[in-house]
Scaffold this active site. Structure first.
Site, PDB file in Angstrom:
ATOM      1  N   ASP A  67     -18.113   6.964  26.966  1.00 27.98           N
ATOM      2  CA  ASP A  67     -17.649   7.650  28.178  1.00 27.98           C
ATOM      3  C   ASP A  67     -17.424   9.137  27.944  1.00 27.98           C
ATOM      4  O   ASP A  67     -17.462   9.616  26.809  1.00 27.98           O
ATOM      5  CB  ASP A  67     -16.364   6.982  28.711  1.00 27.98           C
ATOM      6  CG  ASP A  67     -15.385   6.599  27.600  1.00 27.98           C
ATOM      7  OD1 ASP A  67     -15.482   7.182  26.504  1.00 27.98           O
ATOM      8  OD2 ASP A  67     -14.538   5.733  27.825  1.00 27.98           O
ATOM      9  N   ASP A 136      -3.747  -0.962  29.623  1.00 26.65           N
ATOM     10  CA  ASP A 136      -3.991  -1.770  30.828  1.00 26.65           C
ATOM     11  C   ASP A 136      -5.182  -2.714  30.648  1.00 26.65           C
ATOM     12  O   ASP A 136      -5.656  -3.313  31.609  1.00 26.65           O
ATOM     13  CB  ASP A 136      -4.211  -0.865  32.051  1.00 26.65           C
ATOM     14  CG  ASP A 136      -5.426   0.050  31.904  1.00 26.65           C
ATOM     15  OD1 ASP A 136      -6.137  -0.042  30.871  1.00 26.65           O
ATOM     16  OD2 ASP A 136      -5.673   0.855  32.817  1.00 26.65           O
ATOM     17  N   HIS A 138      -8.259  -1.937  29.634  1.00 28.06           N
ATOM     18  CA  HIS A 138      -9.608  -1.425  29.908  1.00 28.06           C
ATOM     19  C   HIS A 138     -10.444  -1.288  28.636  1.00 28.06           C
ATOM     20  O   HIS A 138      -9.897  -1.065  27.557  1.00 28.06           O
ATOM     21  CB  HIS A 138      -9.573  -0.086  30.684  1.00 28.06           C
ATOM     22  CG  HIS A 138      -9.047   1.083  29.915  1.00 28.06           C
ATOM     23  ND1 HIS A 138      -8.298   2.082  30.490  1.00 28.06           N
ATOM     24  CD2 HIS A 138      -9.171   1.439  28.617  1.00 28.06           C
ATOM     25  CE1 HIS A 138      -7.997   2.997  29.593  1.00 28.06           C
ATOM     26  NE2 HIS A 138      -8.523   2.625  28.445  1.00 28.06           N
ATOM     27  N   GLU A 143     -11.567   0.619  34.346  1.00 36.95           N
ATOM     28  CA  GLU A 143     -10.181   0.394  34.730  1.00 36.95           C
ATOM     29  C   GLU A 143     -10.043  -0.959  35.442  1.00 36.95           C
ATOM     30  O   GLU A 143     -11.041  -1.537  35.881  1.00 36.95           O
ATOM     31  CB  GLU A 143      -9.733   1.525  35.656  1.00 36.95           C
ATOM     32  CG  GLU A 143      -9.795   2.916  35.014  1.00 36.95           C
ATOM     33  CD  GLU A 143      -8.700   3.159  33.978  1.00 36.95           C
ATOM     34  OE1 GLU A 143      -8.295   2.209  33.281  1.00 36.95           O
ATOM     35  OE2 GLU A 143      -8.259   4.312  33.860  1.00 36.95           O
TER      36      GLU A 143
HETATM   37  P1  PGA Z   1      -6.421   4.892  22.236  1.00 38.54           P
HETATM   38  O1  PGA Z   1      -7.229   4.623  23.568  1.00 38.54           O
HETATM   39  O2  PGA Z   1      -7.303   4.495  21.109  1.00 38.54           O
HETATM   40  O3  PGA Z   1      -6.152   6.370  22.234  1.00 38.54           O
HETATM   41  O4  PGA Z   1      -5.186   4.068  22.297  1.00 38.54           O
HETATM   42  C1  PGA Z   1      -7.951   3.448  23.710  1.00 38.54           C
HETATM   43  C2  PGA Z   1      -8.566   3.360  25.104  1.00 38.54           C
HETATM   44  O5  PGA Z   1      -7.950   3.816  26.066  1.00 38.54           O
HETATM   45  O6  PGA Z   1      -9.652   2.807  25.203  1.00 38.54           O
END
Ligand code: PGA
Length: 270
Positions: A67, A136, A138, A143
């Protein structure tokens, strides 16, 4: 799903790096799906070490990132292209022309997203997809509510994600509202998936992902439909798993299998 529970974040990183390195050694011209965020950082550091000290060779590999924030160009310090350059690509021998990150500044996103999907196909598909997970649930920026069949497209970030990522931008109001992200369907097309999670903040999402129902509300739960997923978590992220003892038993059997200690598994004893 294979669930590997490691003591701490450092051993999670080492394990993930070993799995990625094995993939690169087994198939030097492999296609890797790569992730950003704080979770993969330790893995990338270990991969850089393996490149420097053990000559791990990325020169034939192709990479596709999950992304990118909409509006951020490659030189913006919070862009995922910048993240990948500074945390991995600039320190290994991957061919720059074969590292793909979605374009956050495309003018025609529909065409850019279609092209991204096409490029993955043209490269032969993703051999190993590396993934983090949001609090959450994702994966990539899919999302809650994202279609489990989704492909690369624009996505509006949730307030939770914006809050979680504000620390990198120095304030919520500076976090882009949109991202371009591969879809859940794109991820499910990968031949193998490797999902990492560390810290207590991911415990609920990990439990839902592994032991909850498959639901678009926790997009990582779609990985239950994939035929080859390895989830590597630390003790903190594993703390809410109900079938923890069983995962440990499976891991012990796996270790014996890998070491060829078949008789201890009852293979060939009768
Ligand atoms: P993080 O993010 O590794 O910074 O916890 C993971 C994500 O949101 O996919």
């Amino acid at each position: 799903m294979r669930v590997v529970i490691e003591r701490d974040a450092e051993s999670v990183s080492r394990k993930a790096a070993r799995l990625i390195a094995d993939q690169v050694r087994r198939k030097p011209d492999c296609v890797l799906g790569l992730a950003t965020g704080s979770t993969p950082l330790g893995t990338y550091r270990e991969l850089i070490r393996l490149h420097r000290e053990e000559a791990l060779d990325f020169s034939h590999a192709t990479t596709f990132n999950l992304d990118e924030y909409v509006g951020l160009g490659p030189t913006h310090p919070q862009s995922y292209r910048y993240f990948m350059q500074s945390n991995l690509f600039d320190h290994i021998n991957v061919d720059a022309s074969r590292t793909y990150v979605p374009d956050g500044r495309a003018l025609d996103f529909e065409a850019a997203c279609r092209l991204y999907e096409q490029r993955i196909k043209d490269a032969g598909g993703i051999d190993l997809q590396f993934l983090g997970i949001g609090a959450d649930g994702h994966i990539a920026f899919n999302e809650p509510g994202s279609s489990l069949g989704s492909r690369t497209r624009l996505k509006t970030l949730t307030q939770e994600t914006i809050r979680d990522n504000a620390r990198f931008f120095g304030g919520e109001e500076l976090v882009p509202r949109l991202a371009v992200t591969v879809g859940v369907g794109t991820i499910l097309d990968a031949r193998r998936c490797l999902l990492l999670a560390v810290g207590v903040g991911k415990a609920a999402a990990i439990r839902e992902t592994i032991e909850g129902p498959v639901t678009a509300q926790i997009t990582a739960s779609a990985l239950q439909l994939h035929r080859e997923v390895i989830v590597v978590v630390d003790e903190l992220a594993a703390k809410d798993l109900r079938r923890r003892a069983y995962y440990d038993e499976v891991e012990q059997s796996q270790q014996l299998l890998e070491r060829g200690r078949l008789r201890e598994l009852g293979i060939g004893t009768r």
